[in-house]
Structures are given as structure tokens and as C-alpha cells.
Design a protein around this motif. Sequence first.
Motif, PDB file in Angstrom:
ATOM      1  N   SER A   4      72.985  35.137  31.067  1.00 12.87           N
ATOM      2  CA  SER A   4      73.355  34.063  31.985  1.00 12.87           C
ATOM      3  C   SER A   4      73.053  32.715  31.346  1.00 12.87           C
ATOM      4  N   GLY A   6      71.229  30.438  32.544  1.00  9.14           N
ATOM      5  CA  GLY A   6      69.800  30.158  32.676  1.00  9.14           C
ATOM      6  C   GLY A   6      68.982  30.850  31.605  1.00  9.14           C
ATOM      7  N   GLN A   7      69.350  32.100  31.294  1.00 11.73           N
ATOM      8  CA  GLN A   7      68.638  32.823  30.242  1.00 11.73           C
ATOM      9  C   GLN A   7      68.821  32.151  28.890  1.00 11.73           C
ATOM     10  N   ALA A   9      69.550  29.018  28.297  1.00  9.41           N
ATOM     11  CA  ALA A   9      68.807  27.754  28.298  1.00  9.41           C
ATOM     12  C   ALA A   9      67.338  28.007  27.982  1.00  9.41           C
ATOM     13  N   GLY A  10      66.785  29.088  28.560  1.00 12.96           N
ATOM     14  CA  GLY A  10      65.390  29.427  28.289  1.00 12.96           C
ATOM     15  C   GLY A  10      65.167  29.854  26.854  1.00 12.96           C
ATOM     16  N   THR A  15      68.614  22.386  28.397  1.00 12.69           N
ATOM     17  CA  THR A  15      68.837  22.417  29.826  1.00 12.69           C
ATOM     18  C   THR A  15      70.149  23.136  30.141  1.00 12.69           C
ATOM     19  N   VAL A  16      70.238  23.654  31.350  1.00 11.15           N
ATOM     20  CA  VAL A  16      71.484  24.262  31.808  1.00 11.15           C
ATOM     21  C   VAL A  16      72.597  23.227  31.780  1.00 11.15           C
ATOM     22  N   HIS A  38      80.477  33.366  37.024  1.00 11.16           N
ATOM     23  CA  HIS A  38      79.405  32.669  36.319  1.00 11.16           C
ATOM     24  C   HIS A  38      79.509  32.892  34.809  1.00 11.16           C
TER      25      HIS A  38
END
Length: 252
Positions: A4, A6-7, A9-10, A15-16, A38
Motif C-alpha cells: 500500500s 502507506g507501507q 511511505a514507511g 510522506t504519502v 487504492h
Amino acid sequence: MGYSVGQVAGFAGVTVRTLHHYDEIGLLSPSGRSGAGHRRYDDADLGRLQQILFYRELGFPLEEVAVLLDDPDADPRQHLRRQHALLTERIGRLQEMAKAVEHAMEAQKMGINLTPEERFEVFGDKDPARYEAEAEERWGGTELYAESQRRAATYTKEDWRRMQDEAADWGARYSALMEAGEPADGERAMDMAEEHREHIGRWFYDCSYEMHTCLADMYVADERFKAFYDGIRPGLAEHLRDAITANAVRRV
């Protein structure tokens, strides 16, 4: 199913919003979508993101990064060789700066007074005193100039280095803010304009909002200041001026 946004970005420490921006400009579009629409990234996408972040760290604008990565004749190993050469050059420069800092630390420990040349050698060709004569001619009779001179006279080489590090960190974060598409009158840009004003107040003199807006106009009107800020990121001088003006309006 892939990863995803978010993953990713981490994983990458971005940042997203940055990933959304990369997608919008066609620099990094995810290979798939979930059933709900998504973004989903695969391993090839992660590899491209790594290349993008390598080049961004080396100071390449996004437009150039896109050209480099989308070159059909480019060998992936060629990217790595180019990045290795650039990183090696940067490491050499940082090592020279580290030696200068070590010299300053040793001098301070031994109580040796540094010459003006030694004080500024860590900055290379970005000597903050290069326009000192002109500054004295333009503002020499003001209390702000006197206060700036009083403070500067007490600074050690380590102080100058810390000041430079703060400015470089601010520049990198402001560049990232622009890259993410933040407007000059947005909260983040105005907060960074306020941080810019506080930096002046911390190191040189109490900078009022009126004075800050005057400086902002000079950053655009004076080609030397404009070249300095636009050297961090093209268009930064105008963006910063507008952010400083917007910040002054909301604060006064």
C-alpha cells in the motif's frame, strides 16, 4: 497484492503526499490498484523509488530524474555507477569539512583565536561575510546592524557551522515542501517562513514581521539572493517571499 502507499511511505521514509505527487507527475505510478482503487506498489516500483530518492539526495530536480530513469538506452548499472561517483565526490567534500571542524574544535580546546579566513573555511565558497562591506554601507548606521555585528563577534567556528547546518536543514525541508506541492500561503509554508524569521532572530537580530517582509522582497529583487535561494530549488525565492508575506499577514 503488492504494498500500500502507506507501507511504501514507511519503507522509504517519505510522506504519502510525496508518493501521490510522484504519481500525479508520472514519475512513479504504482503498477496496480486494489479492488477499491487504492494504489498498490510492486518490487519494481520500489526499485524505481529507490533510484528516485538516490538522485533527489544528490540534488537532481525531479524533471532530470524522470529523464534519467526513462531513458530507454540506460543500463540500471549505469545509474549505480553514476550515483557511486557522485556519492564518492560528496564523501570527499564532507571529509574536508570534517577536517575543518576538527581543526576548529582543537583550536577552541587550546584557546587559539581563529582568523577570519579560518572561521569561514568550512563554508567553502559560501562565505557569509562576502557582502560585509556592502552590508555596512547600506545598514551600518542601524541598530539592527550593530546588534548583528555584536553577536557575530562572539561566535566560534562551531557556532558558524551550527548556523550553517540549521540553514541547510531548513533549505532541504522547504525544498521538500515545494516538491509536495504546498502553496506559499498554506500552513506548512507559513510555519517554515516563521522558522526562517526565528533563525534570523536567534543568530543576528530581532527580526520584526515588517523587516522580514522587506527582506523577502530583497530575496527576489536582488539577483544574488535570488540565485542563492533558487539554487536550493528553482522558484524558491518567490515561493518564500509569498510565504513570508502570508505569515506576516496572519501574525500581525
